[in-house]
Design a protein around this motif. Sequence first.
Motif, PDB file in Angstrom:
ATOM      1  N   ASN A 144     -11.651  -7.931   0.737  1.00 46.75           N
ATOM      2  CA  ASN A 144     -12.897  -7.508   0.700  1.00 46.75           C
ATOM      3  C   ASN A 144     -13.916  -8.379   1.825  1.00 46.75           C
ATOM      4  OD1 ASN A 144     -12.796  -6.410  -1.922  1.00 46.75           O
ATOM      5  ND2 ASN A 144     -12.700  -8.607  -2.837  1.00 46.75           N
ATOM      6  N   THR A 187     -11.017   2.472  -2.095  1.00 43.46           N
ATOM      7  CA  THR A 187     -11.996   1.702  -1.262  1.00 43.46           C
ATOM      8  C   THR A 187     -13.458   1.692  -1.865  1.00 43.46           C
ATOM      9  OG1 THR A 187     -12.907   1.429   0.986  1.00 43.46           O
ATOM     10  CG2 THR A 187     -12.221   3.856   0.138  1.00 43.46           C
ATOM     11  N   SER A 228     -14.881  -2.887  -0.169  1.00 45.46           N
ATOM     12  CA  SER A 228     -13.578  -3.329  -0.730  1.00 45.46           C
ATOM     13  C   SER A 228     -12.469  -2.362  -0.318  1.00 45.46           C
ATOM     14  CB  SER A 228     -13.928  -3.685  -2.299  1.00 45.46           C
ATOM     15  OG  SER A 228     -14.720  -4.585  -2.512  1.00 45.46           O
ATOM     16  N   TYR A 229     -11.201  -3.282  -0.315  1.00 49.17           N
ATOM     17  CA  TYR A 229     -10.017  -2.082  -0.155  1.00 49.17           C
ATOM     18  C   TYR A 229      -8.847  -2.620  -1.046  1.00 49.17           C
ATOM     19  CZ  TYR A 229     -12.138  -0.894   4.363  1.00 49.17           C
ATOM     20  OH  TYR A 229     -13.116  -0.825   5.146  1.00 49.17           O
ATOM     21  N   GLU A 230      -8.191  -1.627  -1.790  1.00 54.47           N
ATOM     22  CA  GLU A 230      -7.360  -1.998  -2.929  1.00 54.47           C
ATOM     23  C   GLU A 230      -6.166  -1.051  -2.967  1.00 54.47           C
ATOM     24  OE1 GLU A 230      -7.072  -2.438  -7.850  1.00 54.47           O
ATOM     25  OE2 GLU A 230      -8.938  -2.058  -6.803  1.00 54.47           O
ATOM     26  N   SER A 231      -4.997  -1.687  -3.140  1.00 51.62           N
ATOM     27  CA  SER A 231      -3.783  -0.834  -3.312  1.00 51.62           C
ATOM     28  C   SER A 231      -2.933  -1.514  -4.452  1.00 51.62           C
ATOM     29  CB  SER A 231      -3.148  -0.734  -1.879  1.00 51.62           C
ATOM     30  OG  SER A 231      -2.688  -2.138  -1.675  1.00 51.62           O
ATOM     31  N   LEU A 286      -4.497   3.617  -4.249  1.00 53.20           N
ATOM     32  CA  LEU A 286      -5.403   3.189  -3.128  1.00 53.20           C
ATOM     33  C   LEU A 286      -6.909   3.558  -3.410  1.00 53.20           C
ATOM     34  CD1 LEU A 286      -3.185   4.942  -0.129  1.00 53.20           C
ATOM     35  CD2 LEU A 286      -3.305   2.324  -0.800  1.00 53.20           C
TER      36      LEU A 286
END
Length: 275
Positions: free
Chosen positions: A211, A146, A189-192, A144
């Motif tokens: 994003n 950000t 930005s958020y990512e997983s 995870l």
Amino acid sequence: KNSGVSGGNLLGRWKSSDQANSWTLQSYLDHTYRDALQFEESRDTLDIDLQQNLRWNDQLLLLMGLGYRYTRDEISSIDAFQFDPQHKKDEVFSAFFQTDMTLKPEQLFLAVGSKFERNDYSGNEAQPSVRLSWLPAENTTFWLATSQAVRTPSRVENDLTIYVLPDLSTPSIVRIAGNRSMNSERVLSYESGIRTLVRPDLNAELSLFYNRYSDFVSIEPDTPYLDTLGAGTMFVVLPYHLGNGMRADTRGYELSMQWLPLSSLDISAHYALLN
């Protein structure tokens, strides 16, 4: 008219040999000259960068750095493509840190960091990031993350004015002017994702992202007015200025797989979707 580009640079780097507490000092000088159709530019840049990697213990790694950049330019332009002022000096001061922590040996890891910058266009900026990684099994990783990133305004967006004649049959001119009150463009930005070894000869990775962009550069209308623009003929000037009036969201995913059917054969497949 022919266009030409020339330039040269000199780079030096010093690295320490201490693995537990390593230092890297890098500096470069750069000169470029560009003779384009709309402008002629000469630019000199000095950049200094200092980084330190400090291994605190087996569970903690610190990365730190300082940076400085000095730029001096001289731009000559034509009437329809004007920089004001034609000569300018810019400075950027920066610092960053990142902490890589082992929360649970061989299973749980956390990285926290940020970059800080002081520039002549938007002032002070911060770009923080956080990433958490989890390894529930030897062949599988979840993560995870950000982060926030910025694109600071440039010389073009601050100091350039463009005149465009949209139609030769009408006495009107479009004027697009830079804005010295521009803000930086920002993205949160958020990512997983997951990465796994399906079997010894096959691995796969799936990542999801979202994003949110804000303060995107926009072109904003102003009130039309009459002006001769030094040509002796009266024109209707349709003025616009650059602003930060646009927003956007992007979301999607990326999927990749790698298959090794033979020791000498590697087959990869990738798919990405962006909305």
